[in-house]
Design an enzyme around this catalytic site. Structure first.
Site, short mmCIF file in Angstrom:
data_model
loop_
_atom_site.label_atom_id
_atom_site.label_comp_id
_atom_site.label_asym_id
_atom_site.label_seq_id
_atom_site.Cartn_x
_atom_site.Cartn_y
_atom_site.Cartn_z
N HIS A 299 30.22 22.90 -19.77
CA HIS A 299 28.77 22.74 -19.59
C HIS A 299 28.01 24.04 -19.84
O HIS A 299 26.80 24.02 -20.04
CB HIS A 299 28.45 22.19 -18.19
CG HIS A 299 28.59 23.16 -17.06
ND1 HIS A 299 29.68 23.17 -16.21
CD2 HIS A 299 27.77 24.15 -16.62
CE1 HIS A 299 29.51 24.12 -15.31
NE2 HIS A 299 28.36 24.73 -15.54
N ASP B 278 35.87 19.73 -17.87
CA ASP B 278 34.75 20.66 -18.04
C ASP B 278 35.23 22.06 -18.40
O ASP B 278 34.77 23.05 -17.84
CB ASP B 278 33.91 20.71 -16.76
CG ASP B 278 32.56 21.40 -16.99
OD1 ASP B 278 32.14 21.51 -18.15
OD2 ASP B 278 31.95 21.89 -16.00
N GLY C 294 24.89 30.91 -12.77
CA GLY C 294 25.38 31.83 -13.78
C GLY C 294 26.83 32.21 -13.62
O GLY C 294 27.41 32.86 -14.49
N ASN C 295 27.43 31.83 -12.47
CA ASN C 295 28.85 32.13 -12.25
C ASN C 295 29.77 31.04 -12.77
O ASN C 295 30.99 31.17 -12.69
CB ASN C 295 29.12 32.36 -10.77
CG ASN C 295 28.68 33.74 -10.30
OD1 ASN C 295 28.23 34.54 -11.10
ND2 ASN C 295 28.80 34.01 -9.02
N SER C 296 29.21 29.93 -13.25
CA SER C 296 30.03 28.85 -13.79
C SER C 296 30.90 29.38 -14.93
O SER C 296 30.41 30.09 -15.82
CB SER C 296 29.15 27.72 -14.31
OG SER C 296 28.60 26.97 -13.27
N GLY D 181 49.76 3.21 -20.30
CA GLY D 181 49.33 1.86 -20.67
C GLY D 181 49.34 0.88 -19.52
O GLY D 181 49.77 -0.28 -19.67
N VAL D 182 48.83 1.31 -18.36
CA VAL D 182 48.75 0.43 -17.20
C VAL D 182 47.39 0.60 -16.52
O VAL D 182 46.72 1.62 -16.70
CB VAL D 182 49.86 0.72 -16.17
CG1 VAL D 182 51.22 0.44 -16.76
CG2 VAL D 182 49.77 2.16 -15.66
N ILE E 228 45.93 0.71 -12.62
CA ILE E 228 46.51 0.94 -11.29
C ILE E 228 45.46 0.81 -10.20
O ILE E 228 44.26 0.93 -10.46
CB ILE E 228 47.17 2.33 -11.21
CG1 ILE E 228 46.19 3.44 -11.61
CG2 ILE E 228 48.41 2.38 -12.09
CD1 ILE E 228 46.75 4.84 -11.53
#
Length: 500
Positions: free
Chosen positions: A129, A159, A231-233, A289-290, A292
């Site tokens: 982001h 992310d 700003g720390n992301s 392919g299940v 759940i």
């Protein structure tokens, strides 16, 4: 002045009492780590040059009026001759709008975030982001030097993003630690470079692990009270060995600033994603392919599983890897590739992290007994698929009830009922035509138009079969009974209904 004296006296009482008790009491009164462990400064000094600022710019189209949006809706309508009319005409003219509104030319927006270097060749990790939609990405070092960066790859599900730039001088790089070894209460250090003015350092403890906000299929956040601000992301979360054990991603805050609740993607997840992005430029996740669902206490009791655990297979994709391996609806996966499965999220994460094409052992519980199946994993199509909106079930003109049990009115699947509830021809079983609101069936969200396919893991074809199985379970003293239910499109789920 005098009003402050009693308050000051109250604040001094504990100190006076400590002094009166002697020197030993004074020493014991001060917490050993009131300001955190001494190693924080050493960690910061060692790694801070590896933490960078990520500066991005993006060209956006103007949206109309001076306040954003359509000019007609943002400017007030004033009657001719109003004393404010001249003021707003002047405002529009100064912003280049005149009678046609403001200048519609595109303009650039700038955003800032953080990241960290993991390879001296110029490889940087940050949040998706932070750079999403950017036309230009720049990496700004702790000393202020600036480099243009290219995007290696992104993973929206976690992310995360990987960047690459060409360094003109030696770099400091950091390594990933093992986030699985983190303990609650362990000291961690969050470092960011939000304003390209140099690194900022905050410290705190690990306050929780395995946090899940249902924001993505692989949520598994580390929670910390180390301050993480705007700003720390994308910045790193370090342990006291100077290893990256997370990427700071989210905060919970009503103000936008830190209130001591921050979240980081654990390094175990980050390292795997980064490796694939560097190798392929995209994520190649394993696919079983299940479909759940959770093993509730009632479902566990119905399946004779103690304690409740694992991931219940509600459906098997006809073209998926699980089908030829012999995995069936009703199986409960309790171990995958040697790793215990406690809940459905565990299976989703572990399958996704397993290499495509790898042959793994899958331990399932079927009718109370453990069986091992060998599955060769396929590759998950990770594209975002549109969510299908369920059609509202039409009210039936009549209720052709043949049996009533468990608060359900049941009937055979006639052509008329298939047409009325739009049930596909491939769906077989007994249709529900009415649900008593004051029953467990209503609480479990069973509804008219759904089809009971199995009762206690045995197929049923008519309403009498359902009632016979229910009556037998009641006679045997069972507390609940497990139903396999399909919607009109044939999508399956398990529902355990109380027999008491």
């Amino acid at each position: 002045m005098t009003s402050a004296i009693p308050a000051l006296s109250r604040r001094l009482r504990p100190l006076v009492a400590a002094i009166c008790l002697g020197a030993v009491s004074v020493v014991m009164a001060e917490p050993a780590f009131a300001r955190g462990p001494e190693g924080i400064a050493d960690v910061a000094e060692k790694v801070i040059d590896a933490v960078v600022n990520i500066s991005t710019s993006q060209t956006v189209e103007a949206k109309g009026g001076p306040l954003g949006g359509d000019n007609k809706s943002t400017m007030p309508k004033l009657p001719p001759g109003s004393p404010f009319e001249e003021f707003f005409d002047d405002f529009k003219n100064r912003h280049g709008g005149g009678d046609k509104g403001p200048d519609m030319a595109p303009h650039k927006t700038v955003s800032l975030g953080s990241g960290f270097i993991i390879d001296t060749a110029g490889i940087v990790v940050t949040n998706n982001h932070v750079i999403d939609g950017a036309d230009e990405i720049n990496v700004i070092m702790n000393d202020g030097s600036k480099f243009k960066a290219d995007l290696v790859g992104v993973d929206k599900k976690t992310d995360l993003a990987v960047l690459k730039f060409a360094p003109s001088k030696p770099l400091t790089a950091v390594k990933f630690g093992d986030s699985d070894k983190l303990r609650l209460g362990e000291w961690v250090v969050a470092i960011g470079n939000p304003f390209s003015l140099g690194g900022t350092v905050t410290a705190g403890i690990v306050s929780a692990k395995n946090r899940d906000f249902a924001s993505g299929p692989y949520d598994n956040y580390i929670q910390t009270d180390a301050a993480i601000n705007r700003g720390n992301s994308g910045g790193p979360l370090f342990n006291l060995d100077g290893e990256v054990i997370g990427v700071n991603t989210l905060i919970i805050s009503p103000t936008g600033g830190s209130i001591g609740i921050g979240f980081a993607v654990p390094s175990k997840t980050v390292a795997g994603v980064v490796d694939q992005l560097r190798q392929f430029g995209e994520l190649r996740r394993g696919w079983l392919g299940v479909r759940i669902q959770q093993v509730t206490d009632e479902i566990a009791e119905s399946l004779n599983i103690k304690p409740a655990r694992g991931a219940l297979i509600a459906g098997v994709d006809d073209k998926g890897p699980a089908k030829p391996a012999g995995i069936e609806p009703g199986d409960v996966v309790v171990k995958f590739d040697g790793k215990d499965i406690k809940e459905p999220k565990d299976l989703s994460r572990i399958v996704a992290d397993t290499a495509v094409g790898k042959q793994v052992d899958v331990v399932v519980i079927r009718k109370g007994e453990e069986q091992t199946k060998q599955v060769t994993l396929g590759r998950l199509d990770d594209g975002d698929k549109p969510v299908q909106v369920a059609n509202k079930t039409p009210e039936p003109a009549e209720k052709p009830v043949t049996q009533k049990t468990l608060g359900l009115d049941l009937a055979g699947l006639s052509k008329d009922l298939r047409s009325r509830y739009k049930v596909k021809d491939s769906v077989k079983g007994v249709i529900i035509t009415n649900v008593d609101e004051n029953t467990d069936a209503a609480d479990k969200r069973l509804s008219p138009g759904e089809v009971i396919v199995e009762v206690a893991q045995e197929a049923v074809s008519n309403a009498a079969d359902v009632k016979k199985r229910v009556d037998q379970f009641k006679k045997d003293g069972k507390k609940s009974i497990l139903l396999l239910v399909a919607n009109s499109d044939g999508e399956l789920r398990f529902v355990a209904l109380s027999l008491q």
